[in-house]
Design a protein around this motif. Structure first.
Motif, PDB file in Angstrom:
ATOM      1  N   LEU A   6      59.569  41.550  49.997  1.00 54.45           N
ATOM      2  CA  LEU A   6      59.997  40.608  51.030  1.00 54.45           C
ATOM      3  C   LEU A   6      58.874  39.601  51.236  1.00 54.45           C
ATOM      4  CD1 LEU A   6      61.328  43.114  53.709  1.00 54.45           C
ATOM      5  CD2 LEU A   6      62.699  41.713  52.187  1.00 54.45           C
ATOM      6  N   SER A   7      59.214  38.337  51.100  1.00 58.79           N
ATOM      7  CA  SER A   7      58.223  37.284  51.332  1.00 58.79           C
ATOM      8  C   SER A   7      58.797  36.281  52.314  1.00 58.79           C
ATOM      9  CB  SER A   7      57.863  36.571  50.024  1.00 58.79           C
ATOM     10  OG  SER A   7      57.244  37.457  49.127  1.00 58.79           O
ATOM     11  N   THR A   8      57.970  35.834  53.234  1.00 56.66           N
ATOM     12  CA  THR A   8      58.402  34.811  54.182  1.00 56.66           C
ATOM     13  C   THR A   8      57.683  33.509  53.854  1.00 56.66           C
ATOM     14  OG1 THR A   8      56.731  35.432  55.810  1.00 56.66           O
ATOM     15  CG2 THR A   8      58.883  36.486  56.003  1.00 56.66           C
ATOM     16  N   TYR A   9      58.425  32.428  54.031  1.00 55.60           N
ATOM     17  CA  TYR A   9      57.910  31.096  53.735  1.00 55.60           C
ATOM     18  C   TYR A   9      58.244  30.157  54.878  1.00 55.60           C
ATOM     19  CZ  TYR A   9      57.763  32.676  48.846  1.00 55.60           C
ATOM     20  OH  TYR A   9      57.511  33.362  47.684  1.00 55.60           O
ATOM     21  N   ASP A  10      57.366  29.194  55.096  1.00 55.45           N
ATOM     22  CA  ASP A  10      57.680  28.055  55.943  1.00 55.45           C
ATOM     23  C   ASP A  10      58.274  26.987  55.043  1.00 55.45           C
ATOM     24  OD1 ASP A  10      56.717  29.097  58.354  1.00 55.45           O
ATOM     25  OD2 ASP A  10      54.684  28.377  57.953  1.00 55.45           O
ATOM     26  N   LEU A  11      59.430  26.454  55.411  1.00 53.49           N
ATOM     27  CA  LEU A  11      60.083  25.379  54.677  1.00 53.49           C
ATOM     28  C   LEU A  11      59.565  24.065  55.249  1.00 53.49           C
ATOM     29  CD1 LEU A  11      62.220  24.516  52.608  1.00 53.49           C
ATOM     30  CD2 LEU A  11      63.933  24.752  54.418  1.00 53.49           C
ATOM     31  N   MET A  33      65.238  37.986  33.720  1.00 50.23           N
ATOM     32  CA  MET A  33      64.752  38.349  32.379  1.00 50.23           C
ATOM     33  C   MET A  33      63.720  39.464  32.412  1.00 50.23           C
ATOM     34  SD  MET A  33      64.579  34.697  30.353  1.00 50.23           S
ATOM     35  CE  MET A  33      63.303  34.019  31.402  1.00 50.23           C
ATOM     36  N   GLU A  34      63.251  39.827  33.600  1.00 57.69           N
ATOM     37  CA  GLU A  34      62.196  40.829  33.729  1.00 57.69           C
ATOM     38  C   GLU A  34      62.761  42.245  33.758  1.00 57.69           C
ATOM     39  OE1 GLU A  34      58.715  40.491  33.835  1.00 57.69           O
ATOM     40  OE2 GLU A  34      59.348  38.539  33.074  1.00 57.69           O
ATOM     41  N   PRO A  35      62.075  43.176  33.106  1.00 56.43           N
ATOM     42  CA  PRO A  35      62.494  44.578  33.179  1.00 56.43           C
ATOM     43  C   PRO A  35      62.467  45.066  34.631  1.00 56.43           C
ATOM     44  CG  PRO A  35      60.742  44.283  31.548  1.00 56.43           C
ATOM     45  CD  PRO A  35      60.885  42.992  32.290  1.00 56.43           C
ATOM     46  N   GLY A  36      63.467  45.832  35.001  1.00 61.97           N
ATOM     47  CA  GLY A  36      63.508  46.428  36.326  1.00 61.97           C
ATOM     48  C   GLY A  36      64.112  45.575  37.411  1.00 61.97           C
ATOM     49  N   PHE A  37      64.479  44.334  37.092  1.00 62.18           N
ATOM     50  CA  PHE A  37      65.074  43.464  38.107  1.00 62.18           C
ATOM     51  C   PHE A  37      66.444  43.996  38.506  1.00 62.18           C
ATOM     52  CE2 PHE A  37      68.014  39.961  39.094  1.00 62.18           C
ATOM     53  CZ  PHE A  37      67.404  39.475  40.236  1.00 62.18           C
ATOM     54  N   VAL A  38      66.719  43.985  39.827  1.00 62.72           N
ATOM     55  CA  VAL A  38      68.012  44.429  40.346  1.00 62.72           C
ATOM     56  C   VAL A  38      68.731  43.287  41.067  1.00 62.72           C
ATOM     57  CG1 VAL A  38      69.187  46.071  41.877  1.00 62.72           C
ATOM     58  CG2 VAL A  38      67.173  46.804  40.566  1.00 62.72           C
ATOM     59  N   ASN A  39      68.119  42.711  42.090  1.00 59.82           N
ATOM     60  CA  ASN A  39      68.749  41.677  42.913  1.00 59.82           C
ATOM     61  C   ASN A  39      67.709  40.712  43.461  1.00 59.82           C
ATOM     62  OD1 ASN A  39      71.553  42.258  42.992  1.00 59.82           O
ATOM     63  ND2 ASN A  39      71.180  43.938  44.411  1.00 59.82           N
ATOM     64  N   PHE A  40      68.203  39.523  43.840  1.00 64.46           N
ATOM     65  CA  PHE A  40      67.362  38.516  44.482  1.00 64.46           C
ATOM     66  C   PHE A  40      68.216  37.758  45.483  1.00 64.46           C
ATOM     67  CE2 PHE A  40      66.130  34.001  44.683  1.00 64.46           C
ATOM     68  CZ  PHE A  40      64.851  34.127  45.191  1.00 64.46           C
ATOM     69  N   GLY A  41      67.633  37.396  46.604  1.00 62.78           N
ATOM     70  CA  GLY A  41      68.343  36.591  47.581  1.00 62.78           C
ATOM     71  C   GLY A  41      67.386  35.849  48.496  1.00 62.78           C
ATOM     72  N   LEU A  42      67.938  34.860  49.181  1.00 58.60           N
ATOM     73  CA  LEU A  42      67.197  34.096  50.176  1.00 58.60           C
ATOM     74  C   LEU A  42      67.940  34.168  51.494  1.00 58.60           C
ATOM     75  CD1 LEU A  42      66.354  30.818  48.205  1.00 58.60           C
ATOM     76  CD2 LEU A  42      64.818  32.722  48.712  1.00 58.60           C
ATOM     77  N   VAL A  43      67.178  34.191  52.589  1.00 58.16           N
ATOM     78  CA  VAL A  43      67.756  34.246  53.924  1.00 58.16           C
ATOM     79  C   VAL A  43      67.146  33.116  54.753  1.00 58.16           C
ATOM     80  CG1 VAL A  43      68.068  35.644  55.999  1.00 58.16           C
ATOM     81  CG2 VAL A  43      67.942  36.766  53.750  1.00 58.16           C
ATOM     82  N   VAL A  51      63.259  33.832  54.145  1.00 59.00           N
ATOM     83  CA  VAL A  51      62.835  35.126  53.606  1.00 59.00           C
ATOM     84  C   VAL A  51      63.395  35.251  52.201  1.00 59.00           C
ATOM     85  CG1 VAL A  51      62.953  37.642  53.834  1.00 59.00           C
ATOM     86  CG2 VAL A  51      62.743  36.211  55.881  1.00 59.00           C
ATOM     87  N   SER A  52      62.544  35.598  51.267  1.00 57.20           N
ATOM     88  CA  SER A  52      62.930  35.880  49.896  1.00 57.20           C
ATOM     89  C   SER A  52      62.936  37.396  49.728  1.00 57.20           C
ATOM     90  CB  SER A  52      61.914  35.250  48.938  1.00 57.20           C
ATOM     91  OG  SER A  52      62.095  35.731  47.626  1.00 57.20           O
ATOM     92  N   ILE A  53      64.033  37.918  49.185  1.00 59.24           N
ATOM     93  CA  ILE A  53      64.177  39.359  48.992  1.00 59.24           C
ATOM     94  C   ILE A  53      64.438  39.619  47.517  1.00 59.24           C
ATOM     95  CG2 ILE A  53      65.523  41.418  49.560  1.00 59.24           C
ATOM     96  CD1 ILE A  53      66.489  39.841  52.077  1.00 59.24           C
ATOM     97  N   SER A  54      63.665  40.499  46.920  1.00 58.93           N
ATOM     98  CA  SER A  54      63.987  40.927  45.560  1.00 58.93           C
ATOM     99  C   SER A  54      63.856  42.440  45.487  1.00 58.93           C
ATOM    100  CB  SER A  54      63.111  40.235  44.503  1.00 58.93           C
ATOM    101  OG  SER A  54      61.751  40.493  44.699  1.00 58.93           O
ATOM    102  N   THR A  85      53.889  35.493  54.349  1.00 63.09           N
ATOM    103  CA  THR A  85      53.618  36.922  54.157  1.00 63.09           C
ATOM    104  C   THR A  85      54.356  37.444  52.936  1.00 63.09           C
ATOM    105  OG1 THR A  85      55.521  37.610  55.487  1.00 63.09           O
ATOM    106  CG2 THR A  85      53.420  37.386  56.640  1.00 63.09           C
ATOM    107  N   THR A  86      53.849  38.534  52.372  1.00 61.68           N
ATOM    108  CA  THR A  86      54.549  39.273  51.326  1.00 61.68           C
ATOM    109  C   THR A  86      54.351  40.753  51.585  1.00 61.68           C
ATOM    110  OG1 THR A  86      54.314  37.572  49.627  1.00 61.68           O
ATOM    111  CG2 THR A  86      54.664  39.807  48.847  1.00 61.68           C
TER     112      THR A  86
END
Length: 101
Positions: A6-11, A33-43, A51-54, A85-86
């Motif tokens: 989980l990473s938070t960003y200021d836009l 393309m990376e091994p182990g990747f399941v999901n990604f999203g932005l909130v 918030v970036s979620i992977s 933050t991450t």
């Protein structure tokens, strides 16, 4: 057990819709393309914060994704977002409910 970053960003430039389009065409395919990747999203959490979620299969893959994301952000959208933050943690429960037909 899976792991979440989980990473938070200021836009700071543009809007959430623009950022989503850029991420969907940029970092999402990179992660996919990376091994182990399941999901990604932005909130969009309001007040120009995102918030970036992977989700990843292992802690190591989640940790690697943090450095990958930092590099991608620096190269492509450093003028649009600033990392705040991450966090990387164990994903204990992430389930949905069936949708009624």
């Amino acid at each position: 057990m899976r792991y979440t970053r989980l990473s938070t960003y200021d836009l700071v430039k543009g809007d959430f819709i623009e950022l989503t389009g850029i991420a969907e065409k940029g970092i999402l395919p990179t992660f996919a393309m990376e091994p182990g990747f399941v999901n990604f999203g932005l909130v969009d959490i309001g007040n120009h914060k995102v918030v970036s979620i992977s989700i990843w299969e292992t802690r190591e893959e989640a940790q690697k994704s943090a450095s990958m994301a930092a590099t991608w952000v620096q190269q492509h959208i450093a003028d649009r977002v600033h990392l705040v933050t991450t966090y990387i943690g164990d994903l204990a429960l992430f389930r949905g409910v069936p949708v009624a037909a």
